[in-house]
Write an enzyme that holds these catalytic residues in place. Structure first.
Site, PDB file in Angstrom:
ATOM      1  N   HIS A 107       6.513   3.004  -6.412  1.00 30.29           N
ATOM      2  CA  HIS A 107       5.584   2.716  -5.331  1.00 30.29           C
ATOM      3  C   HIS A 107       4.351   3.602  -5.421  1.00 30.29           C
ATOM      4  O   HIS A 107       4.366   4.675  -6.013  1.00 30.29           O
ATOM      5  CB  HIS A 107       6.260   2.906  -3.968  1.00 30.29           C
ATOM      6  N   ASP A 109       1.932   5.439  -2.727  1.00 29.41           N
ATOM      7  CA  ASP A 109       2.134   5.849  -1.340  1.00 29.41           C
ATOM      8  C   ASP A 109       1.273   5.058  -0.356  1.00 29.41           C
ATOM      9  O   ASP A 109       0.050   4.933  -0.519  1.00 29.41           O
ATOM     10  CB  ASP A 109       1.815   7.342  -1.173  1.00 29.41           C
ATOM     11  N   HIS A 267       4.950   6.213  -8.369  1.00 34.49           N
ATOM     12  CA  HIS A 267       5.975   7.210  -8.653  1.00 34.49           C
ATOM     13  C   HIS A 267       7.326   6.754  -8.135  1.00 34.49           C
ATOM     14  O   HIS A 267       7.432   5.783  -7.368  1.00 34.49           O
ATOM     15  CB  HIS A 267       5.598   8.583  -8.094  1.00 34.49           C
TER      16      HIS A 267
END
Length: 291
Positions: A107, A109, A267
Site C-alpha cells: 500500500h 499510505d 510498502h
C-alpha cells in the site's frame, strides 16, 4: 552541538539498483537545525525514494522535529497519535494486542485522503530477534517497465481509493458510515507525476477500489469489457508492486529508521513474528493533491 554538514560525511550505500539506500555517518537529529545537512538528506530521498539509518538515538521531539521539516505532520483518523507529539503514531504490536492486517498489504499510505501523505519517518523502538521486516517498492520503476500498450491504455484513467473498504471493514455499520462521511472516497490519477522529480508513477494500491472513467466506447465494446474487464486491469496494475525487481527489504534493529517518499513508493510490513513484540513510531508528513 549539531555537527555542520561540512563536517558530516554521509556515506551512501545503495541497497538495490533502483530503490533504497542506507546512510552511514549521520544523525537525523543533527539535521533538525542544520539546513545544509537537511537539504542533502532531502536530495538523497528524492534520488533513492527510501533512506535507512541505524543507531539513531533520537527523542520523540527530534523525531517529529526532523519530519516536520519536510512538511506539516498529520494525525491518523483510526490509529491516533501520541498526545504529547501530534502526528507521531505509535504502532505497537505486543502480547496484549491481536494481529492486525492493515500493514501486511502492499500500500501507499492514506491514498484515501484527497491529499495523501508526502512521506513518513518510521523509527523502530523494539523488534523481534527474527522477522518483522518491511518491504518498499519503487512505483516509478513499475510504471517505466509496464508494456507500452498498457501505458497507453491507462493514460488519463482515474480511480477511487477508500478508507471505508479498508480500515472501515471491521467496524460496525454505523461507525463505518461515519468514517466514510469524514473521509469520502478520494479520486486520483492512475498515473501521477511526482511534483519534484517529474517521474511518472503507477498510483494504484490496496486502497484502490475501481476506475471511475473506464466505461467509454474506446474501452468497452461489450459489457464484459467493463465487468470484469476493468477489474482485471486494476488487478494487473496493483500486482506490479509484488515484483521483486522493484523492491527493497529492510531488517529492523532498535533505533533504526526509514524515511520514505510516499508519492513514489508502496510498502508492506511483514507480519511473520507473532507472538513476538514489535513496536514502531511513525511521523506522517502531509502531502499534495496527486496530478
Amino acid at each position: 552541538m549539531p555537527r555542520t554538514a561540512a563536517r558530516t560525511r554521509i556515506q551512501v550505500e545503495p541497497l538495490t539498483c533502483t530503490i533504497g539506500a542506507e546512510l552511514h555517518g549521520v544523525q537525523l537529529s543533527d539535521a533538525v537545525h542544520d539546513d545544509a545537512l537537511f537539504a542533502k538528506i532531502k536530495e538523497l530521498l528524492l534520488r533513492h525514494k527510501v533512506l535507512f539509518l541505524r543507531d539513531q538515538d533520537m527523542s520523540r521531539a527530534e523525531h517529529v522535529g526532523f519530519a516536520s521539516r519536510l512538511g506539516p505532520l498529520e494525525d491518523h483518523p483510526v490509529l491516533g497519535s501520541d498526545p504529547d507529539h501530534p502526528g507521531l503514531v505509535r504502532i505497537y504490536k505486543d502480547l496484549d494486542s491481536k494481529p492486525e492486517h492493515y500493514e501486511n498489504a502492499l500500500h501507499c499510505d492514506a491514498t484515501w485522503r484527497d491529499r495523501p501523505p508526502m512521506g513518513a519517518l518510521l523509527r523502530c523502538v523494539e523488534t523481534p530477534d527474527v522477522g518483522g521486516d518491511t518491504i518498499w517498492v519503487d512505483m516509478a520503476e513499475a510504471y517505466r517497465r509496464l508494456p507500452e500498450h498498457i501505458r497507453t491504455q491507462i493514460d488519463g484513467l482515474r480511480a477511487r481509493h477508500s478508507i471505508e473498504a479498508s480500515f472501515g471493514a471491521v467496524m460496525p455499520t454505523e461507525q463505518r458510515h461515519q468514517l466514510k462521511a469524514r473521509y469520502p472516497d478520494a479520486e486520483h490519477p492512475v498515473v501521477r507525476t511526482h511534483p519534484e522529480t517529474g517521474e511518472k508513477i503507477l498510483f494504484v494500491n490496496s486502497f484502490t477500489t475501481h476506475f471511475v472513467n473506464y466505461h467509454t466506447p474506446e474501452n468497452v465494446r461489450f459489457g464484459q469489457d467493463h465487468a470484469p474487464g476493468a477489474s482485471h486491469l486494476l488487478n494487473y496494475l496493483t500486482s506490479q508492486a509484488a515484483v521483486p525487481e522493484y523492491q527493497v527489504r529492510w531488517r529492523w534493529t532498535p533505533n533504526s529508521v526509514a524515511l520514505w517518499d510516499n508519492r513514489s513508493t508502496q510498502h508492506y510490513a511483514v507480519q511473520d513474528y507473532w507472538p513476538a513484540i514489535r513496536k514502531m513510531e511513525r511521523a506522517g508528513i502531509a502531502g499534495d493533491r496527486p496530478c
